[in-house]
Scaffold this motif. Structure first.
Motif, PDB file in Angstrom:
ATOM      1  N   ARG A  74       0.860  -1.181   0.000  1.00  0.00           N
ATOM      2  CA  ARG A  74       0.000   0.000   0.000  1.00  0.00           C
ATOM      3  C   ARG A  74       0.900   1.237   0.000  1.00  0.00           C
ATOM      4  O   ARG A  74       2.038   1.179   0.485  1.00  0.00           O
ATOM      5  CB  ARG A  74      -0.873   0.009   1.262  1.00  0.00           C
ATOM      6  N   HIS A  75       0.364   2.343  -0.503  1.00  0.00           N
ATOM      7  CA  HIS A  75       1.106   3.598  -0.370  1.00  0.00           C
ATOM      8  C   HIS A  75       1.312   3.901   1.115  1.00  0.00           C
ATOM      9  O   HIS A  75       0.681   3.301   1.985  1.00  0.00           O
ATOM     10  CB  HIS A  75       0.350   4.738  -1.049  1.00  0.00           C
ATOM     11  N   ARG A  78      -0.643   9.135   4.635  1.00  0.00           N
ATOM     12  CA  ARG A  78      -1.147  10.195   3.749  1.00  0.00           C
ATOM     13  C   ARG A  78      -2.047  11.156   4.500  1.00  0.00           C
ATOM     14  O   ARG A  78      -2.473  10.898   5.621  1.00  0.00           O
ATOM     15  CB  ARG A  78      -1.923   9.566   2.586  1.00  0.00           C
ATOM     16  N   THR A  81      -8.417  11.906   2.225  1.00  0.00           N
ATOM     17  CA  THR A  81      -8.928  12.085   0.862  1.00  0.00           C
ATOM     18  C   THR A  81      -9.710  13.410   0.827  1.00  0.00           C
ATOM     19  O   THR A  81      -9.972  14.004   1.883  1.00  0.00           O
ATOM     20  CB  THR A  81      -9.891  10.948   0.498  1.00  0.00           C
ATOM     21  N   ARG A 175      -0.560   9.310  -4.948  1.00  0.00           N
ATOM     22  CA  ARG A 175       0.111   8.910  -3.692  1.00  0.00           C
ATOM     23  C   ARG A 175       0.767   7.537  -3.831  1.00  0.00           C
ATOM     24  O   ARG A 175       1.801   7.268  -3.215  1.00  0.00           O
ATOM     25  CB  ARG A 175      -0.868   8.932  -2.511  1.00  0.00           C
ATOM     26  N   GLY A 212     -10.611  -2.993  -8.028  1.00  0.00           N
ATOM     27  CA  GLY A 212     -11.789  -2.373  -7.419  1.00  0.00           C
ATOM     28  C   GLY A 212     -12.262  -1.145  -8.186  1.00  0.00           C
ATOM     29  O   GLY A 212     -13.449  -0.845  -8.227  1.00  0.00           O
ATOM     30  N   ASN A 213     -11.330  -0.453  -8.806  1.00  0.00           N
ATOM     31  CA  ASN A 213     -11.697   0.746  -9.564  1.00  0.00           C
ATOM     32  C   ASN A 213     -12.340   0.423 -10.903  1.00  0.00           C
ATOM     33  O   ASN A 213     -12.932   1.292 -11.535  1.00  0.00           O
ATOM     34  CB  ASN A 213     -10.463   1.626  -9.795  1.00  0.00           C
ATOM     35  N   TRP A 218     -19.520  -3.510  -8.134  1.00  0.00           N
ATOM     36  CA  TRP A 218     -19.332  -3.447  -6.672  1.00  0.00           C
ATOM     37  C   TRP A 218     -20.287  -2.425  -6.072  1.00  0.00           C
ATOM     38  O   TRP A 218     -20.438  -1.320  -6.604  1.00  0.00           O
ATOM     39  CB  TRP A 218     -17.882  -3.065  -6.361  1.00  0.00           C
ATOM     40  N   ASP A 299     -15.125  -5.205   1.490  1.00  0.00           N
ATOM     41  CA  ASP A 299     -13.941  -5.568   0.704  1.00  0.00           C
ATOM     42  C   ASP A 299     -13.283  -6.868   1.123  1.00  0.00           C
ATOM     43  O   ASP A 299     -12.156  -7.151   0.715  1.00  0.00           O
ATOM     44  CB  ASP A 299     -12.907  -4.423   0.768  1.00  0.00           C
ATOM     45  N   HIS A 337      -3.643   0.246  -3.524  1.00  0.00           N
ATOM     46  CA  HIS A 337      -4.468   0.765  -2.416  1.00  0.00           C
ATOM     47  C   HIS A 337      -4.831  -0.336  -1.416  1.00  0.00           C
ATOM     48  O   HIS A 337      -4.786  -1.524  -1.741  1.00  0.00           O
ATOM     49  CB  HIS A 337      -5.776   1.350  -2.953  1.00  0.00           C
ATOM     50  N   ASP A 338      -5.303   0.077  -0.256  1.00  0.00           N
ATOM     51  CA  ASP A 338      -5.678  -0.888   0.800  1.00  0.00           C
ATOM     52  C   ASP A 338      -6.776  -1.860   0.354  1.00  0.00           C
ATOM     53  O   ASP A 338      -6.686  -3.065   0.586  1.00  0.00           O
ATOM     54  CB  ASP A 338      -6.100  -0.161   2.085  1.00  0.00           C
ATOM     55  N   THR A 339      -7.812  -1.307  -0.309  1.00  0.00           N
ATOM     56  CA  THR A 339      -8.941  -2.165  -0.681  1.00  0.00           C
ATOM     57  C   THR A 339      -8.494  -3.259  -1.652  1.00  0.00           C
ATOM     58  O   THR A 339      -8.955  -4.400  -1.563  1.00  0.00           O
ATOM     59  CB  THR A 339     -10.051  -1.312  -1.319  1.00  0.00           C
ATOM     60  N   ASN A 343      -8.821  -7.254  -1.098  1.00  0.00           N
ATOM     61  CA  ASN A 343      -9.479  -8.128  -2.078  1.00  0.00           C
ATOM     62  C   ASN A 343      -8.561  -9.309  -2.416  1.00  0.00           C
ATOM     63  O   ASN A 343      -8.990 -10.469  -2.467  1.00  0.00           O
ATOM     64  CB  ASN A 343      -9.802  -7.363  -3.368  1.00  0.00           C
TER      65      ASN A 343
HETATM   66  C1  LIG Z   1     -14.070  -4.047  -4.776  1.00  0.00           C
HETATM   67  C2  LIG Z   1     -14.202  -2.584  -4.610  1.00  0.00           C
HETATM   68  N1  LIG Z   1     -14.543  -1.840  -5.656  1.00  0.00           N
HETATM   69  C3  LIG Z   1     -14.637  -0.505  -5.523  1.00  0.00           C
HETATM   70  C4  LIG Z   1     -14.400   0.089  -4.334  1.00  0.00           C
HETATM   71  C5  LIG Z   1     -14.516   1.573  -4.214  1.00  0.00           C
HETATM   72  N2  LIG Z   1     -13.380   2.167  -3.564  1.00  0.00           N
HETATM   73  C6  LIG Z   1     -13.523   2.804  -2.408  1.00  0.00           C
HETATM   74  S1  LIG Z   1     -12.026   3.358  -1.857  1.00  0.00           S
HETATM   75  C7  LIG Z   1     -11.184   2.771  -3.215  1.00  0.00           C
HETATM   76  C8  LIG Z   1      -9.717   2.949  -3.441  1.00  0.00           C
HETATM   77  C9  LIG Z   1      -9.001   2.967  -2.183  1.00  0.00           C
HETATM   78  O1  LIG Z   1      -9.086   4.222  -1.624  1.00  0.00           O
HETATM   79  P1  LIG Z   1      -8.766   4.538  -0.098  1.00  0.00           P
HETATM   80  O2  LIG Z   1      -9.767   3.938   0.807  1.00  0.00           O
HETATM   81  O3  LIG Z   1      -8.545   5.984  -0.047  1.00  0.00           O
HETATM   82  O4  LIG Z   1      -7.471   3.697   0.107  1.00  0.00           O
HETATM   83  P2  LIG Z   1      -5.958   4.088   0.134  1.00  0.00           P
HETATM   84  O5  LIG Z   1      -5.642   4.810  -1.157  1.00  0.00           O
HETATM   85  O6  LIG Z   1      -5.735   4.936   1.338  1.00  0.00           O
HETATM   86  O7  LIG Z   1      -5.213   2.787   0.245  1.00  0.00           O
HETATM   87  C10 LIG Z   1     -12.072   2.137  -4.041  1.00  0.00           C
HETATM   88  C11 LIG Z   1     -11.653   1.520  -5.313  1.00  0.00           C
HETATM   89  C12 LIG Z   1     -14.056  -0.736  -3.253  1.00  0.00           C
HETATM   90  N3  LIG Z   1     -13.821  -0.265  -2.016  1.00  0.00           N
HETATM   91  N4  LIG Z   1     -13.973  -2.069  -3.410  1.00  0.00           N
END
Ligand SMILES: Cc1ncc(C[n+]2csc(CCOP(=O)(O)OP(=O)(O)O)c2C)c(N)n1
Length: 467
Positions: A74-75, A78, A81, A175, A212-213, A218, A299, A337-339, A343
Motif C-alpha cells: 500500500r502507499h 497520507r 482524501t 500517492r 476495485g476501480n 461493486w 472488501d 491501495h488498501d482495498t 481483495n
Molecule cells: C471491490 C471494490 N470496488 C470498488 C471500491 C470503491 N473504492 C472505495 S475506496 C477505493 C480505493 C481505495 O481508496 P482509499 O480507501 O482511499 O485507500 P488508500 O488509497 O488509502 O489505500 C475504491 C476503489 C471498493 N472499495 N472495493
C-alpha cells in the motif's frame, strides 16, 4: 530595513519551496507516545508490524534458495482524501467557532492549536518531510517508503546480485506513484529501475493493480442490512461528554466519528495528535471493530463478489510463480491501495472466511480479522517461492510477519509445498469471474492483466490521478 526585507523574501521563498519548516518547534516529548493507538484506527494511521506474529522466523529457512519474490504494498502515510478532508474540516469549523475556553480533553484547543490540514493541495497525497506539521514527524509516507526500501534490501538484497535493472509497478493514483518513487529513492542509485505507472482508471479494465476501480458491479451498500445493526451508541456518548464539558458546543455522533479519522491523519501529518487522547480505551475498541466489520463486508470475505475481484491479481501472481524457471526477473514489486490488497488477501484465503463477523456485539474469540493489522498505511504483502533440496515451497509474509495458509503450512518455515499450493490456489479461484461479476465490459474492453509481461514494449506511464 533592507536586510530584513531580503530575509523575509528569502524565508517566504524557502517556505514555498517547502524545504525549511519555519514555525513552532517540534514537540519532542509527545512524538512517539501514541503508537499503542495505531491498531485501533482502521488502517488510517501510521504503519505498524503485524501484531499477530506467530513467532515464525522471517529468515529464509536453512538450506533453501529464494526462487521468486513478489511484493504488493500500500502507499504510505497520507493526508485525508478530499471527502474525508471536507468532513474533518467541517468538525474543525464547529470547534474553531466556539468562543469560550475549552474544558476537559478538548483543552488543547486553547493553546494555539494549528489545524493539521494547512493546504487543501495536500489532500489525497502522501505526508512528506516538506508538508509535515512538525519538523520531527517520524510517520511520513515518504520516510516509511524509504525505510521500507532499506529494510527490504537488508532482507532480500541478495536477490539483486545478478539483477540491478528492473521495473517497479504502481497504480496511477498520485500517492501510490509517489510511494513507489520514495521506495526507489530508498533503494539507492546502484539500481536502474523503471517505474511503470499502470492505469487505475475504470477504462483499464483487467489490466490494473486496482481491480476495485474497474468494478462497476461493486456496491458499497450491498451489506448495509448487516452493517446498520452495529451499535454506535459509543459515538453519541463521546459527543455528549464533550458537549457537557463545553457548554454550547453542539457536537454530533457524526462529529465524534470524524474525530477518529482526525486522530489518524493528524498522526500521519504531525507525528502526534491531541485528538487521539479524547477517546477512552473502550471507545477505541468499539471504533476499531466498526472498521473491521465495514471492511469485512465491503472488501473482504463477507461480500461474495470480492473473491472474484481479488482473483484478477491473484491469478496473475500464480502465473508468475509458475514461470519462475523461465522468467529472468526474480523480484516483482507493486504498489496499490488498501482495498485492492484486502481483495487479494480474501481470494488467497489468508483472511478467515469460516466465521462471518457479527454486528450484534464486539466479538473477541471469533475475530481474527483486524483491518489495521492487514492494511495500515504502508502495508506490505510478500510472496516467497523458495527451493529446499528437491522441493519448492510458497509462503506469505504480511507486515513483517509470516502468515501461514491455515490448511497448507507443513513446509519449512510453515510454508506450503508448491504443488499443494497450486491445488489450493485452484480451489480458491474456482468459480470466480472478475469480468462478469464486476460487469467490466460496461466500462472497458480490456479483459486481461498483461502489464507484468508486456511492460518492456508498452511502457506504462499513465496520467496520475488524485483518487
Ligand atoms: C471491490 C471494490 N470496488 C470498488 C471500491 C470503491 N473504492 C472505495 S475506496 C477505493 C480505493 C481505495 O481508496 P482509499 O480507501 O482511499 O485507500 P488508500 O488509497 O488509502 O489505500 C475504491 C476503489 C471498493 N472499495 N472495493
Amino acid at each position: 530595513m533592507f536586510k530584513s526585507v531580503v530575509y523575509s523574501v528569502l524565508a517566504a521563498a524557502l517556505v514555498n519551496a517547502g524545504t525549511i519548516p519555519l514555525g513552532k518547534l517540534a514537540d519532542v516529548a509527545k512524538i512517539g507516545t501514541q503508537e499503542d493507538i495505531f491498531p485501533f484506527l482502521g488502517g488510517a494511521g501510521p504503519y505498524f508490524s503485524f501484531p499477530g506474529d506467530y513467532g515464525i522466523s522471517r529468515d529464509l529457512p536453512e538450506g533453501c534458495e529464494m526462487k521468486q519474490l513478489h511484493m504488493l504494498a500500500r502507499h504510505g502515510e497520507r493526508y485525508p482524501t478530499y471527502s474525508k478532508g471536507a468532513t474533518i474540516t467541517k468538525t474543525w469549523y464547529k470547534l474553531s467557532n466556539y468562543t469560550r475556553q475549552f474544558n476537559g480533553s478538548l483543552s488543547f484547543l486553547n493553546d494555539d492549536y494549528e489545524f493539521f490540514i494547512r493546504d487543501n493541495d495536500d489532500l489525497e497525497m502522501e505526508t512528506t518531510m516538506a508538508n509535515s506539521n512538525d519538523v520531527l514527524n517520524p510517520y511520513t509516507g515518504e520516510m516509511d517508503a524509504k525505510r521500507h526500501a532499506r529494510e527490504f534490501l537488508a532482507q532480500y538484497g541478495y536477490m539483486f546480485e545478478n539483477q540491478t535493472s528492473f521495473p517497479i509497478f504502481a497504480a496511477s493514483s498520485e500517492r501510490v506513484h509517489d510511494t513507489a518513487q520514495y521506495f526507489i529513492d530508498g533503494l539507492g542509485d546502484q539500481f536502474n529501475i523503471s517505474l511503470q505507472t499502470v492505469s487505475e482508471a475504470m477504462s483499464a479494465g483487467a489490466n490494473t493493480l486496482s481491480a476495485g476501480n474497474a468494478c462497476p458491479g461493486w456496491d458499497e451498500d450491498a451489506n448495509d442490512d448487516i452493517l446498520d445493526k452495529y451499535d454506535t451508541t459509543y459515538l453519541g456518548d463521546i459527543a455528549k461528554r464533550l458537549n457537557k464539558e463545553n457548554k454550547g458546543l453542539n457536537l454530533t455522533s457524526s462529529d465524534a466519528n470524524t474525530l477518529f479519522a482526525w486522530c489518524a491523519y493528524e498522526l500521519n501529518a504531525r507525528g502526534y495528535s491531541d485528538v487521539c487522547d479524547i477517546f477512552t480505551r473502550d471507545e477505541l475498541v468499539h471504533y476499531s471493530y466498526g472498521q473491521d466489520l465495514t471492511s469485512f463486508y465491503q472488501d473482504g470475505p463477507g461480500y461474495d463478489m470480492i473473491r472474484s475481484v481479488g482473483a484478477n491479481l491473484f491469478n496473475a501472481t500464480l502465473k508468475l510463480l509458475k514461470q519462475s524457471e523461465i522468467q529472468d526477473q526474480k523480484v516483482w514489486l507493486s504498489f496499490t491501495h488498501d482495498t485492492d490488497i484486502l481483495n487479494y488477501l480474501t481470494t488467497i484465503g489468508i483472511i478467515d472466511d469460516k466465521n462471518n463477523l457479527t454486528a450484534d456485539y464486539v466479538p473477541f474469540m471469533d475475530n481474527t480479522f483486524h483491518k489495521s493489522w492487514y492494511v495500515p498505511q504502508g502495508a506490505r504483502v510478500y510472496t516467497e517461492k523458495f527451493q529446499c533440496s528437491n522441493s519448492t515451497y510458497v509462503r506469505y509474509a504480511i507486515n513483517d510477519a509470516v502468515v501461514p495458509i491455515e490448511t497448507c503450512s507443513t513446509g519449512p518455515g510453515f510454508s506450503c509445498e508448491v504443488n499443494d499450493f497450486y491445488d489450493y490456489a485452484e480451489k480458491r479461484v474456482a468459480g470466480t469471474d472478475f469480468l462478469k461479476v464486476c460487469n467490466v465490459s460496461s466500462v472497458s474492453n480490456v479483459t486481461e492483466l498483461t502489464f507484468y509481461w508486456d511492460w518492456h514494449t508498452t511502457h506504462y506511464n499513465d496520467t496520475l490521478l488524485k483518487q
